[in-house]
Design a protein around this motif. Structure first.
Motif, short mmCIF file in Angstrom:
data_model
loop_
_atom_site.label_atom_id
_atom_site.label_comp_id
_atom_site.label_asym_id
_atom_site.label_seq_id
_atom_site.Cartn_x
_atom_site.Cartn_y
_atom_site.Cartn_z
N GLU A 187 -36.10 -39.45 -57.26
CA GLU A 187 -37.53 -39.71 -57.48
C GLU A 187 -38.05 -38.91 -58.69
N ALA A 188 -37.70 -37.63 -58.75
CA ALA A 188 -38.21 -36.80 -59.85
C ALA A 188 -37.69 -37.30 -61.19
N GLU A 189 -36.48 -37.78 -61.21
CA GLU A 189 -35.88 -38.22 -62.48
C GLU A 189 -36.61 -39.43 -63.06
N GLN A 231 -39.56 -40.50 -62.38
CA GLN A 231 -40.96 -40.17 -62.71
C GLN A 231 -41.04 -39.42 -64.05
N ILE A 232 -40.18 -38.42 -64.21
CA ILE A 232 -40.20 -37.67 -65.46
C ILE A 232 -39.89 -38.60 -66.63
N ARG A 275 -42.89 -40.94 -67.37
CA ARG A 275 -43.98 -40.19 -68.04
C ARG A 275 -43.60 -39.78 -69.46
N PHE A 316 -45.49 -44.02 -59.61
CA PHE A 316 -46.00 -42.65 -59.46
C PHE A 316 -46.79 -42.38 -58.18
#
Lengths: 357, 357, 357
Positions: free
Chosen positions: A214-216, A218-219, A222, A232
């Motif tokens: 998930e973090a990957e 999203q980063i 963005r 997001f």
């Protein structure tokens, strides 16, 4: 009236409309680093200034897909904030090299609209162009998206569907100025296979898989200043048809491009994207695999050092691509992406043979 | 034949074999930033150009461990893609400063092979060297890995086991050219303890802990272009002996190095790694703690501003290091790493006293 | 005595005490890139060198909040490692532009202490100042934190509570040298609304939401070299009052600032922070929304191109801000942040009208 935007709805688009997109953006070596680390990019021209210089370039250029996503991201607040789906891409051409430190902006023209028979959505066709700080076009592409109507009762516009090329013709591909692959060091690049070693119809399983967090995504999303909410906002997405955040389709493109290094290590540049389809959405936890097929080969006029391969890359989730699963032939529940594109590749076959530095 | 590689198996290695690794890589300030933020690095020479300049350097150099991982990463596709385990390191020497903007490549020599008695795996010893764009060696190290055989029936090669130094001798440590710690500002650095304040046998609990997330170790490992599948492919790993993705051992090294700042704030450079062992694998969700012991001290000939400490750092998971858990003395189920290395540290004791400007 | 620090306790602070903080830090374009991608920043002056240059600046400056967090991070090991809570901010002024490549350090003065009636904690007031490599002050702010006592039996110090300004007066705001908004390109910036279009009392729902992942807030917090344990150590936090890692309050500030672009796109600089309160802690999985109110407007003397808006931004978790939930008026279990700050904004109303080139 509130100053916050809810984006354009289907009724807001009409053919011929021109849109100047926010936000201008300088792509730095910091952006390149993050992009590379999020996907594991290893193509040597983009990885090493010294290698790029040995190919006649002033430094490692910005990866074509990074440039694509940065320009794409600019179009989202105006074009696809209320999109139900990204339906397809066509006529994507990389027109000029982009370098770390360049500042980019984007403009689009609406080239088609067509309301769907359900009366609540429509399809919008847009041609978007990215420019650098000198206002030189660096990238141009068409995409079409399904967009919600603001008001189901508003009348359908006269439908306009643009004529789009199935493929970008090989002789329109742009070879970056000053590029010279005659000294391309295959040993350093990681593969001895060049343009002349690939055959039309050849299929390659790229073997490796990469699991999305998930973090990957999203980063990454963005990083491109892409504001599409579906990627997001976990609360909002609970009431979507997916029930959760979905991954920007471009993230899957990047993972497939990165994984394709194992079998296409010398596919140094993406020169054009002929077409692409996000067959199914991806979500966090999915493991991406891919395979490729050589669809065509194009000899670049007057050049013995570089040729163009037309490649189709299919990405799947959670199943190996050893069996070359094909969404055009069968059920494709596990297929994420079906992408048709041109790559520029050094030639080692005849006079262009380059073993050295 | 497919163009995608499944990597080398035990049978593919023979002593004396030389390997030129892909992919060349420019390490930028972007890479440095990501590396720092993934681990929380705070050593001042690498953190601040101004501080580095006050120590006689042209700018903040690339952190030694970042350089190590970048060079290590290049060797993975050729050496350890089919490795069962990274067994150990030896004779790791940092030979010349590395600067943001430098482009690195790597070569290795196979210096030993030995088949295991089970007939299905063997141990491969490799000496790897990293070079910058001027082909100056910046780093050299030996590692040995257990690698699967392709075919259990293939005959065992004649075993060759290299003689490796237990430690890198203190008088072979390289002090970076132009380094001058006589003006080192202890207040800015965060600790008044220099070389002369540490005693052989002294143990330090570094107190703090850091929990590993799946996205973090994946991004870090891709930053080094390390392609080992065990770190990225959750589906494949379901059938591994771990049942899940495991963390690149180098990520634990970095976290331990970062946490060791609290107690070793002036351990400005890693000058050599004498040996290292990943006692147990780490996984997402593990919280890393560590403690260190001063094993030896080396006075650098002709220098009053800098000395070398030989340090052993032990990293654990999920348990504090207040009790100095020692895998050489006891059950070590919670120990992740046992690392023996040399650091360069300013001397404040006698004439080199540097309270800074 | 161990060389690892457990940080200062309430007894260690006394009014007038000066603290020089570790660790000096160069903020690079790599740090800017990571900061932007972690929060989705889109303000054009900080996003694009070309846009910044069209506003009279030499290049895109470092985002004010990034600078704030970098300086804040330096103060944590000395001021708030044993803090129970960050209670508030005041008198935060941005004093000079900060550029990628600048190296920063920080000093603080203790300006107040007051023991709490429970005898086990006290409040410490600190004024912290950040400096660049030329020792020019770039930022100054006061914060107060509740800090544990080392020993409950130690006597209470004489209480000193500083007099702090409720707001930074508008005529003390610093407009960056050479800034000229007369050519500000509204189309490229993404909104036609400038200083003259906002009314005191106007409220804006910023609509969009962003879900926080554990890896994201950890990477962000380490980017600032902030070592507060509550954000990193899941094992230790099991026994905290939260039972889990909590998100650095500054991360919520950044998300709110990023989301506020949709409605305040031309709020180009944060010039000052009048006050701020972390109403509730955030944790991984929370989805952040926010709304803003224009509290005041300040005409900058002698300038027709730029004005200052005093804005209050309230951030919530997991609930939309369409109803403008106000922690000053009601139960505020879902409110994370209540921030009062000044922004500099171009004026398009009268002579300063800038439709750009």
């Amino acid at each position: 009236m509130t100053k916050a935007s809810r984006g354009n709805f289907f009724e807001d688009f009409r053919p011929g409309m021109e849109i100047s997109h926010a936000v201008p953006r300088t792509v730095t070596t910091g952006d390149v680093s993050l992009y590379s680390a999020l996907h594991g990019m290893r193509f040597p021209v983009q990885s090493s200034d010294a290698f790029a210089q040995s190919c006649g370039l002033r430094q490692a250029p910005i990866d074509n897909l990074l440039l694509f996503h940065v320009i794409f991201g600019k179009t989202v607040p105006d074009v696809s904030l209320n999109a139900v789906a990204n339906l397809g891409y066509a006529e994507c051409r990389f027109l000029a090299p982009a370098w770390p430190g360049d500042s980019f902006h984007a403009r689009s023209e609406v080239i088609g609209v067509r309301e769907n028979s359900n009366g609540s959505t429509g399809i919008v066709y847009v041609r978007s162009t990215g420019y650098n700080q000198h206002d030189d076009a660096v990238l141009s592409f068409v995409r079409w998206v399904m967009v919600n109507k603001r008001d189901k009762a508003s009348p359908a516009p006269q439908g306009v569907v643009p004529q789009l090329a199935d493929i970008v013709p090989g002789d329109e591909l742009v070879v970056p100025a000053s590029l010279d692959f005659s000294g391309y060091d295959r040993r350093l690049a990681g593969s001895t296979d060049g343009f002349d070693d690939y055959k039309i119809g050849e299929k390659i399983d790229h073997i490796d898989g990469m699991t999305i967090e998930e973090a990957e995504h999203q980063i990454a999303t963005r990083l491109y200043q892409n504001t599409a909410k579906g990627h997001f906002d976990a609360v909002l997405q609970q009431s979507s048809r997916f029930g959760r955040r979905i991954v920007y389709g471009g993230h899957v493109m990047n993972l497939a491009r990165s994984l394709s290094f194992n079998g296409l290590a010398n596919a140094a540049f993406v020169a054009a994207i002929n077409g692409g389809r996000h067959v199914n959405p991806a979500a966090s936890g999915d493991t991406v695999y891919c395979w490729s097929e050589v669809l065509d080969k194009h000899v670049v006029a007057g050049r013995t050092d570089v040729g163009a391969l037309r490649v189709r890359t299919v990405a799947t989730k959670d199943v190996s691509c050893a069996g070359f699963p094909d969404p055009q032939m069968e059920e494709a529940a596990s297929v994420l992406l079906d992408l048709d594109y041109w790559v520029l590749m050094p030639r080692f076959g005849e006079s262009g043979r380059g073993d050295g530095q």
